[in-house]
Design an enzyme around this catalytic site. Structure first.
Site, mmCIF file in Angstrom:
data_model
loop_
_atom_site.group_PDB
_atom_site.id
_atom_site.type_symbol
_atom_site.label_atom_id
_atom_site.label_comp_id
_atom_site.label_asym_id
_atom_site.label_seq_id
_atom_site.Cartn_x
_atom_site.Cartn_y
_atom_site.Cartn_z
ATOM 1 N N GLU A 122 37.640 29.968 30.444
ATOM 2 C CA GLU A 122 38.681 28.944 30.587
ATOM 3 C C GLU A 122 39.013 28.283 29.255
ATOM 4 O OE1 GLU A 122 38.563 26.881 34.854
ATOM 5 O OE2 GLU A 122 36.571 27.092 33.976
ATOM 6 N N GLU A 143 32.878 32.199 39.548
ATOM 7 C CA GLU A 143 32.658 30.994 40.349
ATOM 8 C C GLU A 143 32.727 31.236 41.852
ATOM 9 O OE1 GLU A 143 34.091 29.429 36.347
ATOM 10 O OE2 GLU A 143 34.489 31.151 37.633
#
Length: 660
Positions: A122, A143
């Site tokens: 990210e 995730e």
């Protein structure tokens, strides 16, 4: 953990032809075995660096990682027991800091030199340009696999940069496919990175690309992917998620909602939606169970305290008795991982030769896929042989039997082997349920007999139950454990007991399902009840894959030891005999919810017995076995975490399994 290294963002000034460029390195001071993660200290360090980058002198920034690692994302050791308020605050802090990085008034480049996972990927997406070393094999948003979603902008930037299809693949599909990683070529094809560079001059070449961007006056990267198809893409993805988790895990569904929302929201609105979702999911039972499961498989089972601290023996030649499917898979694994001579035998000489040719064919297939050098394949193919008779194993340091699951047959094999191998040679059984002690009876050296129970398919399932018999000595056990690790497997040490852990728990579950069928429930109903556990396939499909004869044999073994808990099943016997019993729904049968409740109670009871008998030393090891050997999901914590969370352990056993 208190003794884990702390990640810092280190700022170095580079004087270049365009002026000062900031080189920021993410580093926790440890080697690649402890990847850099983002805890509160790391985020504070990033804030300090961003403050220093506010000076007007800077012309560009290169963000990179320590050798072999870019960054592995959030420090999940901080997540257990987190409150919704702290979860929301953690999301907000990440958004603010990564947003400041994205808004820097000069070009930024993420030089991804190693593994970039979760928040590590990210932060790279918040840079204008991304370069990737061609050697990198681990890019991913894991995730969803952990009951979460990329919550520091991943669900918003990825679709805006790459489109909805690629975003769904990276954020949802890949984690649900055994946490699949992306390599360099695919990352470039998806547009996840802009350039793939050779690792030798990677940082210098990345810096040169940034300097050219500064000289060209190129501005900030636009977030302008076409998202007009987002609703359709997400709709199709929901169907795939239904097939994978059967509605039992909220994270993939929430991730899809966030990806679809990116088509309509502003970036700030999307970040706020991520914060809301994080505050809801992270303290929830699925995410908390997933974090527990991650800790179990990555930390707790690495080296059990009961493993002897002795030097393992050196294995230079391996034998495999049997040439069926399982034996062939095992021989291939030993050959590829240990790179030592391997010999197989079988009562059918032609079958043995076919097995060897199959192994060589597998090596050739790996060459064709670019996963094995041709020279290495030729070498490995030259050191695997079809032998004949027990004499073929003379000179072996380890011989593994993978013959019929019948005690007398296995005893006969081990006795014949003992007559030709040295007293130090390990005699290993791949039995799925039988007693290692019973196999070793009558041998002159029973101390060198040990179990290594692999799971099918061998190449996919990482678990090996390392079975210590009552006479197995320390050297044998240490060597068996060492071999399992060198084979790339995750060993769990278990005591010699009927069906060990995985098959015992699965068979206890199966007794509930068979009793349901015999009480008038359908296969569809029993499958649905079990799928609520979050397991990857219906039990009826698993039974077909394993084979009813094998399943019935395991049940018979357990029935002999524990007749009250493992009653014989007429339905399973009929299936083992090749008959298809008539299954018709009857009035008064249990509901799916009731069957599911019976499954949970049976699993809690059996886990309690396994712990009381000392088959393993903790509930965590039961969970590791079920996750790694039977595909039980992280979001259930294997099973015991879920049983404790739901209060089933307390109701059945009087206390949580985690406390036993």
């Amino acid at each position: 953990m208190a003794d884990d290294p702390v990640t810092q963002f280190h700022l170095q000034r580079l004087d270049t032809r365009v002026g000062p460029v900031a080189l920021v390195t993410i580093d926790n001071g440890a080697d690649w075995r402890k990847p850099s993660t983002f805890g509160p200290e790391a985020l504070a360090s990033l804030s300090d660096v961003l403050d220093r980058l506010a000076e007007p002198e800077w012309r560009g920034l290169v963000l990179t990682g320590k050798p072999l690692v870019f960054a592995a994302g959030a420090d999940i050791t901080r997540f257990p027991g987190i409150t919704p308020e702290l979860a929301r605050q953690g999301g907000k802090v990440g958004h603010e800091l990564f947003g400041r990085l994205r808004e820097l008034p000069f070009p930024t480049l993420a030089a991804v030199n190693g593994a970039a996972l979760g928040g590590g990927l990210e932060i790279a997406l918040h840079c204008d340009v991304r370069t990737l070393a061609s050697s990198v094999r681990h890019l991913a948003f894991p995730e969803v696999f952990l009951g979460l979603f990329p919550a520091w902008g991943g669900t918003q930037l990825t679709p805006r940069l790459l489109g909805a299809e690629a975003a769904v693949r990276l954020i949802v599909d890949n984690p649900l496919r055994q946490n699949r990683m992306v390599r360099a070529a695919e990352a470039l094809e998806l547009g996840l990175v802009d350039h793939v560079l050779e690792p030798v001059e990677f940082l210098d070449d990345s810096l040169e690309l940034l300097l050219r961007r500064v000289e060209a006056g190129e501005g900030k990267r636009a977030l302008d992917a076409d998202l007009s198809d987002a609703a359709d893409v997400v709709g199709r993805a929901r169907s795939r998620v239904d097939d994978a988790v059967h509605g039992q895990a909220p994270a993939p569904y929430r991730a899809l909602e966030l990806i679809e929302g990116a088509a309509a929201w502003s970036l700030d609105e999307g970040y706020a939606a991520e914060e809301d979702a994080l505050a809801e999911l992270l303290p929830g039972p699925e995410a908390q169970a997933s974090i527990y499961a991650f800790d179990v498989v990555e930390r707790r089972i690495r080296r059990p305290p009961t493993l002897p601290d002795v030097e393992p023996r050196r294995i230079q030649r391996v034998g495999v008795v049997g040439a069926g499917l399982m034996a062939t898979q095992l021989a291939t694994l030993f050959l590829r991982r240990l790179e030592v001579p391997v010999v197989l035998t079988d009562v059918d000489r032609e079958q043995t030769e076919r097995a060897v040719e199959s192994i060589r064919g597998e090596l050739a297939a790996l060459v064709a896929k670019g996963r094995l050098p041709e020279g290495k394949a030729r070498f490995l193919g030259s050191i695997v042989d079809a032998g004949e008779g027990a004499g073929a194993y003379a000179g072996c340091d380890l011989v593994l039997e993978a013959v019929f699951e019948e005690l007398d047959v296995k005893r006969e094999v081990l006795a014949a082997l003992e007559a030709v191998v040295s007293p130090e040679c390990l005699l290993v059984t791949n039995t799925s349920a039988l007693s290692v002690a019973a196999m070793a009876e009558g041998l002159a050296h029973p101390k060198r007999v040990v179990g290594l129970h692999f799971f099918n398919p061998v190449a996919v399932l990482p678990l090996v139950e390392v079975v210590r018999g009552p006479q197995t000595d320390d050297s044998t056990l240490a060597t068996a454990w060492d071999v399992a690790r060198k084979l790339g497997k995750r060993p769990v040490l278990v005591k010699d007991a009927p069906a060990f852990v995985v098959n015992r728990m699965l068979t206890r579950q199966s007794t509930v399902l068979m009793q349901g069928l015999e009480s008038g429930n359908t296969f569809e109903e029993t499958d649905e009840a079990a799928l609520r556990l979050g397991i990857p396939m219906p039990p009826s499909a698993l039974l077909a894959m394993v084979g009813p004869r094998v399943a019935n044999h395991v049940l018979a073994t357990l029935n002999e030891a524990y007749p009250d808990r493992f009653p014989l099943s007429p339905t399973l016997q009929a299936l083992a005999d090749g008959d298809l019993p008539a299954i018709e729904a009857r009035d008064g049968r249990a509901t799916v919810e009731e069957i599911h409740g019976h499954i949970l109670e049976a699993l809690a009871d059996e886990a309690g017995h396994i712990l009381d008998e000392g088959v393993v030393s903790s509930a965590a090891e039961i969970d590791a076995c079920l996750i790694l050997g039977a595909g039980y999901p992280f979001f259930r914590g294997g099973i015991t975490k879920h049983l404790d969370q739901a209060g089933v352990s307390q109701r059945v056993l009087g206390r949580p399994l985690g406390e036993r």
